[in-house]
Write a protein that holds these residues in place. Sequence first.
Motif, PDB file in Angstrom:
ATOM      1  N   LEU A 323       0.826  -1.208   0.000  1.00 20.66           N
ATOM      2  CA  LEU A 323       0.000   0.000   0.000  1.00 20.66           C
ATOM      3  C   LEU A 323       0.864   1.263   0.000  1.00 20.66           C
ATOM      4  O   LEU A 323       0.535   2.250  -0.653  1.00 20.66           O
ATOM      5  N   ARG A 353      -4.459  -7.528   5.589  1.00 19.35           N
ATOM      6  CA  ARG A 353      -5.464  -7.229   4.569  1.00 19.35           C
ATOM      7  C   ARG A 353      -6.247  -5.986   4.991  1.00 19.35           C
ATOM      8  O   ARG A 353      -7.078  -6.035   5.900  1.00 19.35           O
ATOM      9  N   THR A 355      -7.778  -1.783   3.603  1.00 28.59           N
ATOM     10  CA  THR A 355      -8.083  -0.835   2.524  1.00 28.59           C
ATOM     11  C   THR A 355      -7.797   0.561   3.042  1.00 28.59           C
ATOM     12  O   THR A 355      -8.259   0.936   4.131  1.00 28.59           O
ATOM     13  N   ASP A 382      -9.950  -5.472   6.126  1.00 23.55           N
ATOM     14  CA  ASP A 382     -10.149  -6.304   4.929  1.00 23.55           C
ATOM     15  C   ASP A 382      -9.757  -5.537   3.664  1.00 23.55           C
ATOM     16  O   ASP A 382      -9.799  -4.312   3.619  1.00 23.55           O
ATOM     17  N   GLN A 383      -9.395  -6.297   2.651  1.00 24.45           N
ATOM     18  CA  GLN A 383      -9.018  -5.745   1.349  1.00 24.45           C
ATOM     19  C   GLN A 383     -10.266  -5.704   0.481  1.00 24.45           C
ATOM     20  O   GLN A 383     -10.764  -6.725   0.026  1.00 24.45           O
ATOM     21  N   SER A 385     -13.030  -4.005  -2.564  1.00 21.32           N
ATOM     22  CA  SER A 385     -13.124  -3.493  -3.933  1.00 21.32           C
ATOM     23  C   SER A 385     -14.351  -2.606  -4.002  1.00 21.32           C
ATOM     24  O   SER A 385     -15.423  -2.983  -3.520  1.00 21.32           O
ATOM     25  N   ARG A 425      -5.196  -2.010  -6.516  1.00 22.00           N
ATOM     26  CA  ARG A 425      -5.163  -3.217  -5.683  1.00 22.00           C
ATOM     27  C   ARG A 425      -3.745  -3.745  -5.609  1.00 22.00           C
ATOM     28  O   ARG A 425      -3.148  -4.119  -6.619  1.00 22.00           O
ATOM     29  N   GLY A 429      -3.221  -5.023   0.207  1.00 23.17           N
ATOM     30  CA  GLY A 429      -4.167  -3.938   0.476  1.00 23.17           C
ATOM     31  C   GLY A 429      -4.671  -3.280  -0.791  1.00 23.17           C
ATOM     32  O   GLY A 429      -4.100  -3.433  -1.865  1.00 23.17           O
ATOM     33  N   THR A 430      -5.770  -2.542  -0.629  1.00 20.04           N
ATOM     34  CA  THR A 430      -6.351  -1.784  -1.734  1.00 20.04           C
ATOM     35  C   THR A 430      -6.334  -0.305  -1.384  1.00 20.04           C
ATOM     36  O   THR A 430      -6.590   0.077  -0.234  1.00 20.04           O
TER      37      THR A 430
END
Length: 627
Positions: A323, A353, A355, A382-383, A385, A425, A429-430
């Motif tokens: 990230l 994981r 965001t 959490d990762q 979308s 992404r 991580g996102t």
Amino acid sequence: PNVCAVQKLIGTNRKYFTNCKQWYQRKICGKSTVISYECCPGYEKVPGEKGCPAALPLSNIYETLGVVGSATTQLYSDRSNLRPEIEGPGSFTIFAPSNEAWASLSAETLDSLVSNVNIELLNALRYHMVNKRVLTDDLKHGTTLNSMYQDLPIQIHHYPNGIVTVNCARLLKADHHATNGVVHVIDKVIATTTNSIQQIIETEDSLETLRAAVAASDLNSLLESEGQYTLLAPTNEAFEKIPRETLNRILGDPEALRAMCAEAIIAGLTMETLEGTTLDVGCSGEELTLNGKPIIANKDVLATNGVVHFVNELLIPDSAKTLFELAQESEVSKSTDFFRQAGLSSHLTGSERVTLLAPVNDVFKDGLPVVDSNMKNLLLKDQLSSKYLYHGQKLQTLGDKELRVFVYRNNLCIENACIAAHDKRGRFGTLFSMDKMLTPPTGSVMDVLKADHRFSTLVAAIQSAGLTENLNRPGTFTVFAPTNEAFRAMPQGELNKLMGNAKELANILKFHVADEILVSGAVGALVRLKSMQGDKLEVSMKNNIIHINKEPVAESDIMATNGVIYAVNSVLQPQASRPQERGDEPADPALEIFKQASALSKVSQRNPRLAPVYSRLLARMKNSGGF
């Protein structure tokens, strides 16, 4: 604003929401067209205003089907018991056949679907659906989407002239947003496909010679494998037109069937790798370039299944980056400084994981924010979308706060901040690039108003009108909150008459509240809200400033757990309550209520006009249960 060009084929009902590449010759397939203009999907006209400035309210997918020319799909959704799913929470895309598409099916086909509605019709409709929100920007040429019927694939083609097809059905009306997804209207009822290109070649008698050519070129495995290819398949008759000598030479030379030079394939193109990274391939003089740099050392080294180009730099895709690396190389690079200062570097560089909700660099024109424990609330567990986010969804932060997702026609927002660019992404991580610094809610609407001295008059007015409980309960309120300055700006007689009439005061205050959350990122040219009083509120954006009923907003997006607050420096008046000029003097009780309300803030206590009766009226309010 929000006007779309529509190209209509003369003598037919066919429409194309078009662009200049298609309509400059005013013909489609050699037939003349008429160019007309209408409101883009999701917008409507406003009398006296240019274009289509008003955004239509969002509803769920089931209700949206009825207003976009797909009422038959809506009817069959009801019959097949799909309705509860597309009315409920989630994030779906439905490629909805138009009414004409259903009508064009043969009677036999339609009967086979409708006669067994609980199975065949439901399966057919679920094949038109994807379990995430997919907009036209995401419908890239050659992509495949997994349908909600046995994950069977849906093939997407997006052509240079702007036309998008879904299993060869043309997209008629795109991007109709709904609270739980998006609706695209298509011109055919699409069917599942089960045969590969190779299987079609093997079973079609008219392609016997092509079958031999494919075998000779060793393309069988390629045409059986997963991927997106276009095969212009010559029939037996086409091969017969080629001299036998030439045909034998081609069939005996596999390389002749597939070799292509680099300039013909990649020069000046954007390519997507199998991993998903986009590469810009161009040229500079005699050299080919990759992402603007001349790093291709050797080109056109052909292999049995393609061509190899040697490059002298290692290309690292986003999917292999941390990230921190993603943020450093993007438009949110400045945010890495305050994440490091907040001691969060391990979350950005490790294998957790998460965001990251990182503000874009433009947010920090006037300097970086104060670094505190709230920075943890910019990291989500959490990762994620963004394609899977849905309206009303709750997200948990590493700081143990709960953030809400808001889906609007023109934006996808998390609390007050909206997503400004496509997700990046990484390995674990996102990265979500956000247009503002996200501020989590700190309490209910009443909690936030009481904590801000600018709203002390409003707080007392709410209490006097008996609305405190309403604004403390769970809900989805947008409150246009008049400041103390707004009340002081009212004519004295009008002000005191209002404060002396609890019923009228409640009516005016309800006109400042809508029962849905609208953050500033969702405001385009014009958005209409229904107030709790019943009249409409018009929220607009002019010169990057939010206006409510044409009055500028002093501060936007003050987030509460049950809504959002906008500070306004004027008291809004419903149409029926807008006052005429008055010269009447206030009654004594009204004057006392107003003075007591204003005196609640330190600022008001220093005002010689209001302060003298503060103590007496405060005691009176306490005795009457006003607090």
